[in-house]
Scaffold this motif. Structure first.
Motif, PDB file in Angstrom:
ATOM      1  N   ILE A 199       0.813  -1.228   0.000  1.00 50.00           N
ATOM      2  CA  ILE A 199       0.000   0.000   0.000  1.00 50.00           C
ATOM      3  C   ILE A 199       0.840   1.268   0.000  1.00 50.00           C
ATOM      4  O   ILE A 199       0.349   2.332  -0.404  1.00 50.00           O
ATOM      5  CB  ILE A 199      -0.987   0.029   1.184  1.00 50.00           C
ATOM      6  CG1 ILE A 199      -0.229   0.075   2.516  1.00 50.00           C
ATOM      7  CG2 ILE A 199      -1.943  -1.140   1.124  1.00 50.00           C
ATOM      8  CD1 ILE A 199      -1.140   0.365   3.692  1.00 50.00           C
ATOM      9  N   THR A 200       2.075   1.193   0.459  1.00 49.73           N
ATOM     10  CA  THR A 200       2.899   2.408   0.530  1.00 49.73           C
ATOM     11  C   THR A 200       3.916   2.520  -0.596  1.00 49.73           C
ATOM     12  O   THR A 200       4.478   3.590  -0.799  1.00 49.73           O
ATOM     13  CB  THR A 200       3.654   2.494   1.874  1.00 49.73           C
ATOM     14  OG1 THR A 200       4.545   1.372   1.993  1.00 49.73           O
ATOM     15  CG2 THR A 200       2.682   2.499   3.037  1.00 49.73           C
ATOM     16  N   ALA A 201       4.177   1.427  -1.309  1.00 49.27           N
ATOM     17  CA  ALA A 201       5.187   1.470  -2.371  1.00 49.27           C
ATOM     18  C   ALA A 201       4.666   0.925  -3.692  1.00 49.27           C
ATOM     19  O   ALA A 201       4.716   1.617  -4.716  1.00 49.27           O
ATOM     20  CB  ALA A 201       6.435   0.703  -1.945  1.00 49.27           C
ATOM     21  N   VAL A 202       4.136  -0.288  -3.684  1.00 52.72           N
ATOM     22  CA  VAL A 202       3.738  -0.938  -4.938  1.00 52.72           C
ATOM     23  C   VAL A 202       2.566  -0.210  -5.589  1.00 52.72           C
ATOM     24  O   VAL A 202       2.630   0.157  -6.777  1.00 52.72           O
ATOM     25  CB  VAL A 202       3.386  -2.420  -4.706  1.00 52.72           C
ATOM     26  CG1 VAL A 202       2.889  -3.055  -6.002  1.00 52.72           C
ATOM     27  CG2 VAL A 202       4.597  -3.182  -4.185  1.00 52.72           C
ATOM     28  N   ILE A 203       1.495   0.015  -4.836  1.00 52.80           N
ATOM     29  CA  ILE A 203       0.312   0.689  -5.404  1.00 52.80           C
ATOM     30  C   ILE A 203       0.636   2.120  -5.832  1.00 52.80           C
ATOM     31  O   ILE A 203       0.303   2.517  -6.966  1.00 52.80           O
ATOM     32  CB  ILE A 203      -0.861   0.654  -4.404  1.00 52.80           C
ATOM     33  CG1 ILE A 203      -1.364  -0.787  -4.247  1.00 52.80           C
ATOM     34  CG2 ILE A 203      -2.007   1.572  -4.874  1.00 52.80           C
ATOM     35  CD1 ILE A 203      -2.475  -0.950  -3.228  1.00 52.80           C
TER      36      ILE A 203
END
Length: 303
Positions: A199-203
């Motif tokens: 939720i903090t990097a990939v998306i």
């Protein structure tokens, strides 16, 4: 070993006199980071013409850089001069939270920048109606608070673990390295860690790439003048994005897979890139590429 204890930073041992050279380098880097980012923040705050969403987001990157490096540099500089390289358990959890919330905030801010540029280029006539100061303020608040809440839960999960070791092979507190020292079940920590990573990097990274691909498609269908102006405002953001993404990927890869398969000094350099390079590179890129910011900074320096 209970939780009311200390962790030992093993990489500071046996540095000899080189620690004074490293301290000098670290001190200079920290001073440069603070000065450059404070100039960006002051320029945006004092110049009314810069009270626009794009410039506000740029100042948010600088605020985030000051926030993140404050958790790293003072501590590492103290350790370089100290003969004891310990940190209390609670302080270690807090340092880990601040450093990785800095990383999460950086990605979410870059995502908002990509969204801002996408709206500006795809809907130029409606841009000021869609991206207002109120909207951008709410977006910044939500996209900073949510990752920090998630990382706060991660810190609580880590604090509940029982430690069976206290030696950290890092120069700062790393949540995953702390979890690895536990002698209790850490499945919930690992699952939550992967959730945070998504939720903090990939998306955010996927949304950023989608925005810039759409911008590229729009530019290819537009006039050369429009394309040149769009590239001029987007390229600095892309440079910052590429640098930070590579730094974060290096940190994640090293900490989870390759940390023991390369020289220690090289591992340390790669693991520190996301904490050192972006806070210096960001203000330089924006000061050099945005005339309004550069002019105000020059006025501040002269004053």
């Amino acid at each position: 070993m209970g939780n009311n204890t200390y962790f030992y930073f093993m990489l500071f041992e046996n540095l000899g006199h080189i620690r004074y050279a490293l301290f000098s380098l670290g001190f200079v880097l920290y001073c440069v980071i603070i000065i450059l980012n404070i100039l960006i923040i002051l320029a945006t705050f004092l110049e009314r013409t810069l009270h626009q969403p794009m410039y506000i987001l740029i100042s948010c990157l600088s605020i985030n850089s000051v926030y993140g490096t404050a958790a790293f540099f003072p501590r590492v500089l103290l350790d370089l001069l100290s003969d004891t390289h310990t940190i209390p358990y609670e302080a270690c959890i807090i340092q880990s939270f601040v450093i990785f919330s800095y990383a999460a905030n950086e990605f979410t801010t870059l995502m908002l920048m990509a969204f801002d540029r996408f709206v500006a280029i795809s809907k130029p006539l409606r841009y000021h109606n869609i991206i207002t100061l109120r909207v951008i303020t709410v977006l910044i608040f939500v996209h900073w608070i949510f990752p920090m809440l998630c990382l706060g839960i991660s810190g609580i999960l880590t604090a509940r673990l029982t430690m069976c070791g206290n030696k950290l092979w890092k120069v700062y507190c790393h949540n995953y390295e702390i979890v690895k020292l536990s002698c209790t079940n850490t499945i919930s920590n690992n699952i939550w860690g992967f959730f945070i990573l998504i939720i903090t990097a990939v998306i955010p990274l996927c949304l950023i790439l989608y925005s810039y691909v759409k911008i590229l498609i729009i530019c290819q269908r537009s006039s050369s003048q429009f394309r040149s102006k769009a590239y001029q405002t987007c390229i600095p953001h892309i440079v910052i994005l590429l640098n930070f993404s590579i730094a974060i990927i290096s940190e994640i890869t090293l900490s989870r897979f390759l940390n023991l398969e390369m020289p220690t000094w090289l591992s340390v350099i790669f693991s520190l890139e996301f904490l050192v390079v972006p806070p210096i590179l960001n203000p330089l890129v924006y000061a050099l590429n945005f005339t309004d910011i550069r002019k105000k900074i020059i006025c501040l320096i002269k004053w």
